[in-house]
Design a protein around this motif. Structure first.
Motif, PDB file in Angstrom:
ATOM      1  N   ALA A  29      12.510   4.639 -26.825  1.00  0.00           N
ATOM      2  CA  ALA A  29      13.894   5.077 -26.995  1.00  0.00           C
ATOM      3  C   ALA A  29      13.980   6.448 -26.385  1.00  0.00           C
ATOM      4  N   ALA A  30      14.117   6.498 -25.033  1.00  0.00           N
ATOM      5  CA  ALA A  30      14.124   7.774 -24.329  1.00  0.00           C
ATOM      6  C   ALA A  30      15.508   8.371 -24.384  1.00  0.00           C
ATOM      7  N   ALA A  31      15.532   9.675 -24.088  1.00  0.00           N
ATOM      8  CA  ALA A  31      16.815  10.346 -24.003  1.00  0.00           C
ATOM      9  C   ALA A  31      17.619   9.741 -22.869  1.00  0.00           C
ATOM     10  N   ALA A  32      18.886   9.976 -22.876  1.00  0.00           N
ATOM     11  CA  ALA A  32      19.742   9.418 -21.833  1.00  0.00           C
ATOM     12  C   ALA A  32      19.228   9.827 -20.468  1.00  0.00           C
ATOM     13  N   PRO A  33      19.141   8.886 -19.507  1.00  0.00           N
ATOM     14  CA  PRO A  33      18.601   9.226 -18.193  1.00  0.00           C
ATOM     15  C   PRO A  33      19.445  10.296 -17.520  1.00  0.00           C
ATOM     16  N   VAL A  34      18.741  11.129 -16.779  1.00  0.00           N
ATOM     17  CA  VAL A  34      19.424  12.151 -16.002  1.00  0.00           C
ATOM     18  C   VAL A  34      19.749  11.548 -14.661  1.00  0.00           C
ATOM     19  N   SER A  35      20.964  11.573 -14.254  1.00  0.00           N
ATOM     20  CA  SER A  35      21.370  10.857 -13.045  1.00  0.00           C
ATOM     21  C   SER A  35      21.092  11.639 -11.778  1.00  0.00           C
ATOM     22  N   ALA A  36      21.089  12.963 -11.847  1.00  0.00           N
ATOM     23  CA  ALA A  36      20.892  13.756 -10.631  1.00  0.00           C
ATOM     24  C   ALA A  36      19.409  13.809 -10.286  1.00  0.00           C
ATOM     25  N   ALA A  37      19.076  13.466  -9.084  1.00  0.00           N
ATOM     26  CA  ALA A  37      17.675  13.503  -8.663  1.00  0.00           C
ATOM     27  C   ALA A  37      17.268  14.937  -8.362  1.00  0.00           C
ATOM     28  N   ALA A  38      16.003  15.277  -8.706  1.00  0.00           N
ATOM     29  CA  ALA A  38      15.482  16.610  -8.406  1.00  0.00           C
ATOM     30  C   ALA A  38      15.211  16.728  -6.908  1.00  0.00           C
ATOM     31  N   ALA A  39      15.265  17.961  -6.411  1.00  0.00           N
ATOM     32  CA  ALA A  39      14.984  18.188  -4.991  1.00  0.00           C
ATOM     33  C   ALA A  39      13.541  17.827  -4.689  1.00  0.00           C
ATOM     34  N   HIS A  40      13.325  17.168  -3.550  1.00  0.00           N
ATOM     35  CA  HIS A  40      11.992  16.698  -3.198  1.00  0.00           C
ATOM     36  C   HIS A  40      11.310  17.651  -2.225  1.00  0.00           C
ATOM     37  N   PRO A  41      10.056  18.033  -2.516  1.00  0.00           N
ATOM     38  CA  PRO A  41       9.301  18.764  -1.504  1.00  0.00           C
ATOM     39  C   PRO A  41       8.886  17.832  -0.369  1.00  0.00           C
ATOM     40  N   VAL A  42       8.401  18.404   0.686  1.00  0.00           N
ATOM     41  CA  VAL A  42       7.989  17.601   1.841  1.00  0.00           C
ATOM     42  C   VAL A  42       6.790  16.744   1.465  1.00  0.00           C
ATOM     43  N   ARG A  43       6.838  15.451   1.845  1.00  0.00           N
ATOM     44  CA  ARG A  43       5.730  14.536   1.547  1.00  0.00           C
ATOM     45  C   ARG A  43       4.742  14.539   2.712  1.00  0.00           C
ATOM     46  N   ALA A  44       3.867  15.546   2.705  1.00  0.00           N
ATOM     47  CA  ALA A  44       2.929  15.719   3.820  1.00  0.00           C
ATOM     48  C   ALA A  44       1.507  15.310   3.470  1.00  0.00           C
ATOM     49  N   CYS A  45       1.297  14.816   2.254  1.00  0.00           N
ATOM     50  CA  CYS A  45      -0.042  14.386   1.847  1.00  0.00           C
ATOM     51  C   CYS A  45      -0.034  12.885   1.573  1.00  0.00           C
ATOM     52  N   THR A  46      -1.231  12.344   1.450  1.00  0.00           N
ATOM     53  CA  THR A  46      -1.383  10.902   1.240  1.00  0.00           C
ATOM     54  C   THR A  46      -2.164  10.655  -0.050  1.00  0.00           C
ATOM     55  N   TYR A  47      -1.744   9.660  -0.792  1.00  0.00           N
ATOM     56  CA  TYR A  47      -2.369   9.330  -2.071  1.00  0.00           C
ATOM     57  C   TYR A  47      -2.693   7.841  -2.139  1.00  0.00           C
ATOM     58  N   ARG A  48      -3.594   7.511  -3.065  1.00  0.00           N
ATOM     59  CA  ARG A  48      -3.795   6.121  -3.449  1.00  0.00           C
ATOM     60  C   ARG A  48      -3.711   6.055  -4.973  1.00  0.00           C
ATOM     61  N   LEU A  49      -3.376   4.889  -5.485  1.00  0.00           N
ATOM     62  CA  LEU A  49      -3.254   4.740  -6.925  1.00  0.00           C
ATOM     63  C   LEU A  49      -4.628   4.758  -7.590  1.00  0.00           C
ATOM     64  N   ALA A  50      -4.708   5.415  -8.741  1.00  0.00           N
ATOM     65  CA  ALA A  50      -5.954   5.484  -9.506  1.00  0.00           C
ATOM     66  C   ALA A  50      -5.661   5.044 -10.939  1.00  0.00           C
ATOM     67  N   HIS A  51      -6.630   4.321 -11.535  1.00  0.00           N
ATOM     68  CA  HIS A  51      -6.501   3.864 -12.930  1.00  0.00           C
ATOM     69  C   HIS A  51      -5.319   2.898 -13.109  1.00  0.00           C
ATOM     70  N   VAL A  52      -4.937   2.225 -12.051  1.00  0.00           N
ATOM     71  CA  VAL A  52      -3.865   1.245 -12.129  1.00  0.00           C
ATOM     72  C   VAL A  52      -4.440  -0.108 -11.707  1.00  0.00           C
ATOM     73  N   ARG A  53      -4.354  -1.103 -12.594  1.00  0.00           N
ATOM     74  CA  ARG A  53      -4.911  -2.418 -12.291  1.00  0.00           C
ATOM     75  C   ARG A  53      -4.080  -3.107 -11.209  1.00  0.00           C
ATOM     76  N   PRO A  54      -4.740  -3.989 -10.399  1.00  0.00           N
ATOM     77  CA  PRO A  54      -3.990  -4.708  -9.344  1.00  0.00           C
ATOM     78  C   PRO A  54      -2.823  -5.514  -9.885  1.00  0.00           C
ATOM     79  N   SER A  55      -2.926  -5.945 -11.145  1.00  0.00           N
ATOM     80  CA  SER A  55      -1.849  -6.756 -11.727  1.00  0.00           C
ATOM     81  C   SER A  55      -0.735  -5.903 -12.320  1.00  0.00           C
ATOM     82  N   SER A  56      -0.885  -4.584 -12.273  1.00  0.00           N
ATOM     83  CA  SER A  56       0.089  -3.695 -12.886  1.00  0.00           C
ATOM     84  C   SER A  56       0.770  -2.841 -11.820  1.00  0.00           C
ATOM     85  N   TYR A  57       1.417  -1.769 -12.250  1.00  0.00           N
ATOM     86  CA  TYR A  57       2.138  -0.920 -11.302  1.00  0.00           C
ATOM     87  C   TYR A  57       2.349   0.459 -11.901  1.00  0.00           C
TER      88      TYR A  57
END
Length: 280
Positions: A29-57
């Motif tokens: 039961a989360a607080a009401a979603p905030v509709s305004a998106a936060a400003a995004h920094p530049v996506r200049a790095c690369t990541y891979r998922l960790a501790h996330v099962r292939p069947s999940s997300y």
């Protein structure tokens, strides 16, 4: 969505603070979603998922916090993820699998080391010849995509591969070469020793020897080297001995005269050393 279809990650010490670490959150039961998106920094790095099962997300939210509504997800099947190089309160700016910009909890993202530069540095022409030096027969010399260690390896040179075509000049100590498989790249010059340039091929045709010559200003004991082409870069094939006359071409090629050696081979010798005594 039922709880069974969501990731319930171990929230580490952050659970006490109410943070939802990356992955899908349990029903809440989360607080009401905030509709305004936060400003995004530049996506200049690369990541891979960790501790996330292939069947999940991993959930992606509209801003860096649980109060922002989910807008997408990341899966292990989606491969590597572009993200910001810095975090905002533990959250990383990313793009969802569908290409939407959002934020994911950094605990479930592992930064991938930046790849080597992929651009090929154009090399000079490979007109010199080298052999490997200080390289054991059981080892190899790496060839890289450009002249520096920051470029990724693309092949190798071995002593068994024989001589190597390379640039006659270096770039910051690196020599442009071809790998044993024929790919163009760069190798560290310390492990290459330049071999003398091979002689060029002899001219296909030689002028007729319709004139007669003798040596100019040389005693009877002198001799002249004869080459298989009009220049000292060609291969020596014999000599002319002073004290006699010999047949030669009536015209010169780059200052050289076609002549017959003392053993009858046809070659070339400098015209400035000869005196024409018959013919035109």
């Amino acid at each position: 969505m039922s709880i069974a279809k969501q990731i319930t990650p171990a929230l580490v010490a952050c659970a006490a603070a109410g943070w939802l670490a990356a992955g899908a959150a349990p029903a809440q039961a989360a607080a009401a979603p905030v509709s305004a998106a936060a400003a995004h920094p530049v996506r200049a790095c690369t990541y891979r998922l960790a501790h996330v099962r292939p069947s999940s997300y991993l959930r992606v939210r509209k801003g860096p916090g649980l109060r922002f509504r989910p807008i997408g997800r990341l899966t292990t099947a989606g491969g590597r993820v572009a993200g910001s190089c810095t975090t905002t309160k533990g959250w990383v700016a990313v793009k969802t699998s569908a290409g939407r910009s959002g934020w994911a909890w950094g605990h479930y993202l592992r930064k991938v080391a930046k790849s080597h530069r992929s651009d090929i540095v154009a090399g000079p022409s490979l007109t010199c010849t080298y052999q490997l030096a200080h390289v054991r027969s059981t080892s190899a010399l790496r060839v890289r995509r450009g002249p520096g260690l920051r470029f990724r390896p693309i092949g190798r040179l071995t002593t068994a591969g024989g001589r190597v075509a390379g640039s006659c000049t270096t770039t910051k100590g690196w020599v442009a070469v071809k790998t044993s498989a024929g790919r163009s790249g760069w190798a560290w010059g310390h492990y290459l020793r330049k071999v003398a340039k091979p002689h060029p091929a002899a001219p296909a045709t030689v002028p007729s020897l319709g004139c007669t010559y003798q040596f100019l200003n040389q005693g009877p004991a002198g001799s002249l080297a004869v080459y298989n082409g009009p220049g000292t870069g060609y291969q020596p094939i014999g000599t002319l001995n002073a004290g006699g006359r010999f047949a030669g071409s009536c015209t010169t090629t780059n200052g050289w005269v076609a002549v017959k050696t003392s053993t009858g081979k046809v070659g070339w010798t400098p015209a400035q050393k000869l005196l024409k005594i018959a013919g035109r």
